[in-house]
Design a protein around this motif. Structure first.
Motif, PDB file in Angstrom:
ATOM      1  N   VAL A  27     -35.937  -7.463 -19.725  1.00 39.66           N
ATOM      2  CA  VAL A  27     -35.429  -6.140 -19.373  1.00 39.66           C
ATOM      3  C   VAL A  27     -36.556  -5.145 -19.585  1.00 39.66           C
ATOM      4  N   PRO A  28     -37.044  -4.496 -18.525  1.00 36.20           N
ATOM      5  CA  PRO A  28     -38.147  -3.537 -18.680  1.00 36.20           C
ATOM      6  C   PRO A  28     -37.763  -2.375 -19.588  1.00 36.20           C
ATOM      7  N   ALA A  29     -38.739  -1.778 -20.202  1.00 38.65           N
ATOM      8  CA  ALA A  29     -38.503  -0.639 -21.084  1.00 38.65           C
ATOM      9  C   ALA A  29     -37.803   0.480 -20.320  1.00 38.65           C
ATOM     10  N   GLY A  30     -36.772   1.050 -20.918  1.00 40.30           N
ATOM     11  CA  GLY A  30     -36.036   2.153 -20.321  1.00 40.30           C
ATOM     12  C   GLY A  30     -35.020   1.767 -19.283  1.00 40.30           C
ATOM     13  N   ALA A  31     -34.871   0.460 -18.996  1.00 43.72           N
ATOM     14  CA  ALA A  31     -33.912   0.005 -17.980  1.00 43.72           C
ATOM     15  C   ALA A  31     -32.572  -0.328 -18.625  1.00 43.72           C
ATOM     16  N   LEU A  32     -31.522  -0.217 -17.830  1.00 42.89           N
ATOM     17  CA  LEU A  32     -30.183  -0.672 -18.215  1.00 42.89           C
ATOM     18  C   LEU A  32     -29.891  -1.948 -17.440  1.00 42.89           C
ATOM     19  N   ALA A  33     -29.758  -3.049 -18.159  1.00 46.28           N
ATOM     20  CA  ALA A  33     -29.464  -4.338 -17.542  1.00 46.28           C
ATOM     21  C   ALA A  33     -28.055  -4.759 -17.913  1.00 46.28           C
ATOM     22  N   ALA A  34     -27.347  -5.333 -16.954  1.00 51.04           N
ATOM     23  CA  ALA A  34     -26.016  -5.868 -17.207  1.00 51.04           C
ATOM     24  C   ALA A  34     -26.099  -7.385 -17.239  1.00 51.04           C
ATOM     25  N   VAL A  35     -25.457  -7.989 -18.237  1.00 54.64           N
ATOM     26  CA  VAL A  35     -25.305  -9.441 -18.298  1.00 54.64           C
ATOM     27  C   VAL A  35     -23.888  -9.747 -17.845  1.00 54.64           C
ATOM     28  N   LEU A  36     -23.796 -10.422 -16.717  1.00 53.07           N
ATOM     29  CA  LEU A  36     -22.519 -10.637 -16.047  1.00 53.07           C
ATOM     30  C   LEU A  36     -22.251 -12.130 -15.947  1.00 53.07           C
ATOM     31  N   GLY A  37     -21.016 -12.523 -16.217  1.00 48.78           N
ATOM     32  CA  GLY A  37     -20.689 -13.930 -16.071  1.00 48.78           C
ATOM     33  C   GLY A  37     -19.245 -14.194 -16.438  1.00 48.78           C
ATOM     34  N   PRO A  38     -18.734 -15.361 -16.086  1.00 51.61           N
ATOM     35  CA  PRO A  38     -17.346 -15.711 -16.408  1.00 51.61           C
ATOM     36  C   PRO A  38     -17.176 -15.975 -17.900  1.00 51.61           C
ATOM     37  N   SER A  39     -15.949 -16.032 -18.350  1.00 54.06           N
ATOM     38  CA  SER A  39     -15.661 -16.319 -19.750  1.00 54.06           C
ATOM     39  C   SER A  39     -16.250 -17.673 -20.134  1.00 54.06           C
ATOM     40  N   GLY A  40     -16.884 -17.719 -21.313  1.00 52.00           N
ATOM     41  CA  GLY A  40     -17.439 -18.961 -21.815  1.00 52.00           C
ATOM     42  C   GLY A  40     -18.837 -19.284 -21.340  1.00 52.00           C
ATOM     43  N   GLY A 213     -24.777 -20.992 -19.517  1.00 51.62           N
ATOM     44  CA  GLY A 213     -25.784 -20.762 -20.540  1.00 51.62           C
ATOM     45  C   GLY A 213     -27.173 -20.461 -20.058  1.00 51.62           C
ATOM     46  N   GLN A 214     -27.338 -20.226 -18.752  1.00 59.65           N
ATOM     47  CA  GLN A 214     -28.635 -19.867 -18.199  1.00 59.65           C
ATOM     48  C   GLN A 214     -28.477 -18.686 -17.251  1.00 59.65           C
ATOM     49  N   VAL A 215     -29.560 -17.936 -17.053  1.00 60.22           N
ATOM     50  CA  VAL A 215     -29.535 -16.860 -16.067  1.00 60.22           C
ATOM     51  C   VAL A 215     -29.737 -17.482 -14.690  1.00 60.22           C
ATOM     52  N   ALA A 216     -28.701 -17.455 -13.878  1.00 63.95           N
ATOM     53  CA  ALA A 216     -28.773 -18.049 -12.547  1.00 63.95           C
ATOM     54  C   ALA A 216     -29.547 -17.153 -11.585  1.00 63.95           C
ATOM     55  N   GLN A 217     -29.431 -15.833 -11.768  1.00 60.67           N
ATOM     56  CA  GLN A 217     -30.192 -14.878 -10.959  1.00 60.67           C
ATOM     57  C   GLN A 217     -30.216 -13.544 -11.679  1.00 60.67           C
ATOM     58  N   CYS A 218     -31.384 -12.905 -11.718  1.00 59.78           N
ATOM     59  CA  CYS A 218     -31.524 -11.558 -12.267  1.00 59.78           C
ATOM     60  C   CYS A 218     -32.215 -10.712 -11.215  1.00 59.78           C
ATOM     61  N   ASP A 219     -31.548  -9.655 -10.784  1.00 58.43           N
ATOM     62  CA  ASP A 219     -32.080  -8.868  -9.673  1.00 58.43           C
ATOM     63  C   ASP A 219     -31.453  -7.489  -9.685  1.00 58.43           C
ATOM     64  N   THR A 220     -31.919  -6.636  -8.783  1.00 60.75           N
ATOM     65  CA  THR A 220     -31.274  -5.336  -8.619  1.00 60.75           C
ATOM     66  C   THR A 220     -29.874  -5.559  -8.054  1.00 60.75           C
ATOM     67  N   PRO A 221     -28.950  -4.625  -8.285  1.00 64.99           N
ATOM     68  CA  PRO A 221     -27.608  -4.802  -7.719  1.00 64.99           C
ATOM     69  C   PRO A 221     -27.620  -5.003  -6.212  1.00 64.99           C
ATOM     70  N   GLN A 222     -28.504  -4.263  -5.514  1.00 65.65           N
ATOM     71  CA  GLN A 222     -28.550  -4.378  -4.060  1.00 65.65           C
ATOM     72  C   GLN A 222     -29.001  -5.768  -3.620  1.00 65.65           C
ATOM     73  N   ASN A 223     -30.054  -6.300  -4.261  1.00 66.79           N
ATOM     74  CA  ASN A 223     -30.533  -7.630  -3.883  1.00 66.79           C
ATOM     75  C   ASN A 223     -29.561  -8.723  -4.301  1.00 66.79           C
ATOM     76  N   LEU A 224     -28.937  -8.555  -5.465  1.00 64.76           N
ATOM     77  CA  LEU A 224     -27.994  -9.561  -5.932  1.00 64.76           C
ATOM     78  C   LEU A 224     -26.815  -9.685  -4.973  1.00 64.76           C
ATOM     79  N   TYR A 225     -26.309  -8.555  -4.498  1.00 58.50           N
ATOM     80  CA  TYR A 225     -25.178  -8.567  -3.578  1.00 58.50           C
ATOM     81  C   TYR A 225     -25.615  -8.998  -2.172  1.00 58.50           C
TER      82      TYR A 225
END
Length: 347
Positions: A27-40, A213-225
């Motif tokens: 997570v770059p300095a000053g950024a707000l990152a969301a960790v998103l995923g299903p339960s568990g 248990g792994q990050v499947a993809q980390c990207d900007t909201p626009q690219n992720l969608y």
């Protein structure tokens, strides 16, 4: 600078399967990152390791140039310079609002504590509330005070643990915007843990989707969608229309919705799954050029738009079409369906 670096993080409980499998996240300095995923999936375990409440089995966590977790290293929570906004505020009920905000300002004189407390209350839009008690505040106000308390000591990182869960939908929307503005005003690096796709996409600068248990993809909201890494991510972060397809030599995908141009035809791939978003589909007349015909099976109305599901020949699952404005068809009626824009193809 307070960039967050998580490398090779692994954690198991007892003899069971690891909850985190070598998780990597930056997570770059000053950024707000969301960790998103299903339960568990490991979201809460990740947050608790970063906060210092759990020991990792392997891997490292660095905040700026400081190692919080590593080989032989586990800084206690109070030495990590991390602010935490828990679910439902968790304010001290016997302390006033001002004393809650000032709780972490140890080692400063009274005048500086008062100045910083007033500054934080102003920042979260609750100037003048310092003498009130937590039970006199609404749920949204309590969450604002929890944020002010977390930001007051100028932490290197702020962790937000599903902080909007207990609020109604209208209040959540406004509070998300205010929290984002407050974090940006202080320049704080922040990590928001959530299972709410809309919350992650609308609030964060980066979204990390955690799966098994792994990050499947980390990207900007626009690219992720718009360009998800695989069909599972596409379906998890938003409504998706997934169609089996064959690919012509010219890069055109042949599907139940007709021939579709591909955004980036993969070299050598002759079959796969096409991804479309419901807003790329249009309802048309049944005799419209380039349209396929189908039957409306269901309509879910949301006010600002509606989701219309249509059964089309050659595809077992009805396709979803997002429609804004007046609905031109009703359940059981025939309609044409046309695709706008390019499709994304996955193996």
């Amino acid at each position: 600078m307070n960039a967050l670096h998580v490398e090779g993080l692994t954690k198991s409980y007892g003899s069971g399967e690891p909850v985190l499998h070598g998780l990597e996240l930056t997570v770059p300095a000053g950024a707000l990152a969301a960790v998103l995923g299903p339960s568990g999936c490991g979201k809460t375990t990740l947050l608790r390791i970063i906060a210092g409440f759990l020991h990792a089995d392997a891997g490292s966590v660095r905040l700026g140039d400081r190692t919080l977790v590593g080989s032989g290293v586990h800084l206690p929570p109070e030495r990590r310079r991390i602010g935490i906004v828990p679910q439902e505020g968790a304010l001290f009920p016997h302390l006033s609002v001002a004393r809650n905000v000032a709780f972490g300002l140890t080692g400063t004189d009274r005048a500086e504590r008062r100045r910083r407390t007033e500054e934080m209350l102003e920042l979260v839009g609750l100037a003048g509330y310092g003498d009130r008690m937590p039970h006199e505040l609404s749920g949204g106000q309590q969450q604002r005070i929890a944020l002010a308390r977390a930001l007051a000591p100028r932490p290197g990182l702020v962790l937000l643990d599903e902080p909007f869960n207990a609020l109604d939908s209208a209040l959540r929307t406004g509070l998300r915007s205010d929290v984002r503005a407050a974090l940006r005003a202080t320049g704080a690096t922040a990590l928001l843990v959530t299972h709410d796709q809309q919350e992650a996409l609308s609030t964060a600068d980066l979204v990390a989707v955690v799966r098994d248990g792994q990050v499947a993809q980390c990207d900007t909201p626009q690219n992720l969608y718009g360009r998800p890494a695989d069909p599972w991510i596409a379906d998890f972060v938003g409504d998706a229309v997934l169609l089996p397809a064959t690919v012509d030599p010219d890069g055109t995908a042949r599907t139940a919705l007709g021939p579709l141009p591909l955004a980036a035809p993969p070299a050598g791939l002759r079959a796969g799954t096409v991804l479309l978003r419901p807003e790329q589909l249009r309802l048309t007349d049944t005799d419209s050029d380039g349209a396929v015909n189908g039957t409306v099976t269901d309509i879910c109305y949301y006010g600002h738009d509606a989701m219309v599901t249509v059964a089309v020949e050659g595809h077992d699952i009805p396709v979803a079409i997002r429609v804004a404005g007046p609905l031109p068809v009703g359940p059981g009626e025939e309609t044409g369906v046309r695709v706008v824009g390019e499709a994304d193809l996955h193996a």
